[in-house]
Design a protein around this motif. Structure first.
Motif, short mmCIF file in Angstrom:
data_model
loop_
_atom_site.label_atom_id
_atom_site.label_comp_id
_atom_site.label_asym_id
_atom_site.label_seq_id
_atom_site.Cartn_x
_atom_site.Cartn_y
_atom_site.Cartn_z
N ALA A 43 -27.32 -13.98 -156.34
CA ALA A 43 -28.16 -15.14 -156.01
C ALA A 43 -27.68 -16.41 -156.70
CB ALA A 43 -29.62 -14.88 -156.33
N ALA A 44 -26.40 -16.52 -157.00
CA ALA A 44 -25.88 -17.79 -157.51
C ALA A 44 -26.11 -18.90 -156.49
CB ALA A 44 -24.39 -17.66 -157.83
N LYS A 45 -26.09 -18.52 -155.22
CA LYS A 45 -26.41 -19.42 -154.11
C LYS A 45 -27.37 -18.69 -153.17
CE LYS A 45 -21.88 -21.72 -154.27
NZ LYS A 45 -22.40 -22.99 -154.81
N PRO A 46 -28.10 -19.40 -152.32
CA PRO A 46 -28.96 -18.70 -151.36
C PRO A 46 -28.13 -17.73 -150.51
CG PRO A 46 -29.43 -21.06 -151.38
CD PRO A 46 -28.18 -20.86 -152.19
N TYR A 47 -28.64 -16.54 -150.32
CA TYR A 47 -27.85 -15.56 -149.57
C TYR A 47 -27.89 -15.87 -148.07
CZ TYR A 47 -31.76 -12.73 -147.67
OH TYR A 47 -32.86 -12.28 -146.97
N MET A 48 -26.91 -15.34 -147.37
CA MET A 48 -26.77 -15.56 -145.93
C MET A 48 -26.54 -14.22 -145.24
SD MET A 48 -24.26 -18.89 -146.13
CE MET A 48 -24.16 -19.10 -144.34
N GLY A 49 -27.11 -14.03 -144.06
CA GLY A 49 -26.89 -12.77 -143.37
C GLY A 49 -27.80 -12.55 -142.18
N TRP A 50 -28.20 -11.29 -142.00
CA TRP A 50 -29.01 -10.89 -140.84
C TRP A 50 -30.04 -9.87 -141.30
CZ3 TRP A 50 -29.89 -6.07 -138.54
CH2 TRP A 50 -30.50 -6.09 -137.27
N SER A 51 -31.22 -9.91 -140.68
CA SER A 51 -32.29 -8.95 -140.95
C SER A 51 -32.80 -8.37 -139.63
CB SER A 51 -33.45 -9.61 -141.69
OG SER A 51 -34.58 -8.76 -141.75
N SER A 52 -33.20 -7.11 -139.68
CA SER A 52 -33.63 -6.41 -138.46
C SER A 52 -35.05 -6.74 -138.03
CB SER A 52 -33.51 -4.89 -138.68
OG SER A 52 -34.42 -4.45 -139.69
N TRP A 53 -35.87 -7.35 -138.89
CA TRP A 53 -37.31 -7.38 -138.62
C TRP A 53 -37.70 -8.19 -137.38
CZ3 TRP A 53 -41.16 -4.40 -139.30
CH2 TRP A 53 -42.46 -4.86 -139.07
N SER A 54 -37.06 -9.32 -137.15
CA SER A 54 -37.50 -10.16 -136.03
C SER A 54 -37.42 -9.41 -134.71
CB SER A 54 -36.65 -11.44 -135.96
OG SER A 54 -36.93 -12.28 -137.04
N MET A 55 -36.35 -8.68 -134.49
CA MET A 55 -36.23 -7.94 -133.22
C MET A 55 -37.10 -6.69 -133.22
SD MET A 55 -32.44 -8.51 -131.66
CE MET A 55 -31.45 -7.91 -133.01
#
Length: 387
Positions: A43-55
């Motif tokens: 967490a030195a910087k805001p993380y970036m990626g994908w999460s399954s919850w929305s779908m």
């Protein structure tokens, strides 16, 4: 604005922030620093990626054909892993996060191992959670997983379930004798951390997910917050226990706590976690992923109070950035652009819940704009409100 040259785009981003009632700090401006170890790479910087919850949570036609939340399967995670690696990884998106339900069957019945720890559902994840993490890592990505706060009721059993690596400890030895419930859904018994066996249970969960190779944990239903208040729903001790347990594994694991966390405990979230959801779910639980009114627009009202709480080691989490799928997102282009703008200037984690295999051209332009990403990932503190 999104088609401008890099320098002009960054300047335009600042102007847009100002006209929206926000001002960006200069890099030399003061910002509150979370109490966590900021020297850590986590967490030195805001993380970036994908999460399954929305779908998982959407009723959009075809997403969950076998019932609510049925989208979450190993096969679908693999598809999104491949798409994240091929389309967004080079822009900094590197976390692939599996959300709620990985230990539940399609009727939402939970499964546990002999030590009361969540066990992958064999239909959803036939290869098991370690194999899934290994595959995510093979693509040069980081793997994320999810757990709720407390001891789940199904894990309690008859109170005689042994705790892993804790001689003489059972599930009855880690909770309150009256079996008071906790978390945002009252789906778990509250753990009594005055009992010596309690930390051992959290240690056992942390050792399990670390052994599988996970790099990120979303701890959900945490209070005060998650729609609950009062001693029964105070999970600060749980978060502290998870912080200790993760440290003791020796594996760098990003700990994210969720949802609508109590501002009065901001110092606790800063001390014990790497990120905290400041608001309710962004998803609409309708036939799109989100809608503007429910609840993307709430963030403009709710983010300002938290602005000075974010910095290296811990960030204000505004939830999923669902701007890549056009009609499935349920937003206009202007709404999608505004959504991406706030997330960037607020320095929220940038993780999308879109179907990465079906990004439209405009969605790609939003998610991959290097100047906008640079605002989110820069060393400057988050933008602050001016009115």
């Amino acid at each position: 604005m999104y088609s401008l040259t890099p320098v002009r785009a960054l300047r335009a981003m600042v102007v847009l922030a100002l006209t929206a009632g926000f001002a960006t700090h200069l890099p030399t401006a003061h910002a509150a620093t979370p109490a966590v170890d900021t020297a850590s790479a986590v967490a030195a910087k805001p993380y970036m990626g994908w999460s399954s919850w929305s779908m998982q949570s959407s009723k959009y036609p075809g997403l969950n054909p076998d019932g609510d939340y049925s989208y979450l399967t190993e096969a679908n995670v693999n598809k999104q892993t491949d798409a994240l690696a091929s389309k967004l990884k080079k822009y900094g998106y590197d976390y692939l996060n599996i959300d709620a339900g990985w230990w539940m069957d399609k009727a939402w019945k939970s499964g546990y191992d002999q030590y009361g720890r969540q066990k992958a559902d064999p239909v959803r994840f036939p290869s098991g959670m370690k194999a899934v993490a290994d595959r995510i890592h093979s693509k040069g990505l980081k793997a994320g997983i999810y757990l709720p706060a407390g001891l789940e009721k199904g894990a309690y059993g008859d109170g005689k379930t042994p705790i892993w690596n804790a001689d003489g400890c059972t599930t009855a030895d880690i909770v309150y004798s009256d079996l008071r419930t906790t978390n945002g859904w009252d789906s778990a018994y509250k753990i009594d951390f005055s009992k010596p066996c309690a930390q051992k249970y959290i240690d056992s969960q942390a050792q399990l997910i670390a052994g599988w190779g996970y790099d990120f944990l979303k701890l959900d239903g945490v209070g005060p917050g998650s729609g609950k208040s009062g001693d029964q729903y105070d999970n600060v001790a749980d978060v502290a226990a998870w912080n200790k347990a993760i440290t003791d594994t020796g594996r760098p694991i990003h700990l994210e706590v969720s949802w609508s966390l109590d501002y009065g405990h901001a110092a606790d979230w800063q001390k014990y976690s790497n990120g905290w959801r400041i608001d309710t779910d962004v998803e609409c639980y309708c036939n799109t992923l989100v809608t503007w009114e429910n609840s993307v627009d709430d963030r403009w009202d709710d983010t300002p109070a938290w602005t000075d709480k974010a910095g290296p080691g811990g960030w204000n989490d505004l939830d999923s950035l669902d701007v890549g799928n056009g009609a499935m997102d349920g937003l206009t282009k202007a709404e999608r652009q505004s959504y991406a703008t706030l997330w960037a200037v607020a320095k929220s984690p940038l993780f999308t819940g879109d179907d990465l295999t079906k990004l439209d051209d405009y969605g790609v332009s939003l998610l991959t704009n290097r100047e906008v990403i640079a605002v989110d990932q820069s060393d400057a503190p988050p933008a602050r409100p001016v009115t």
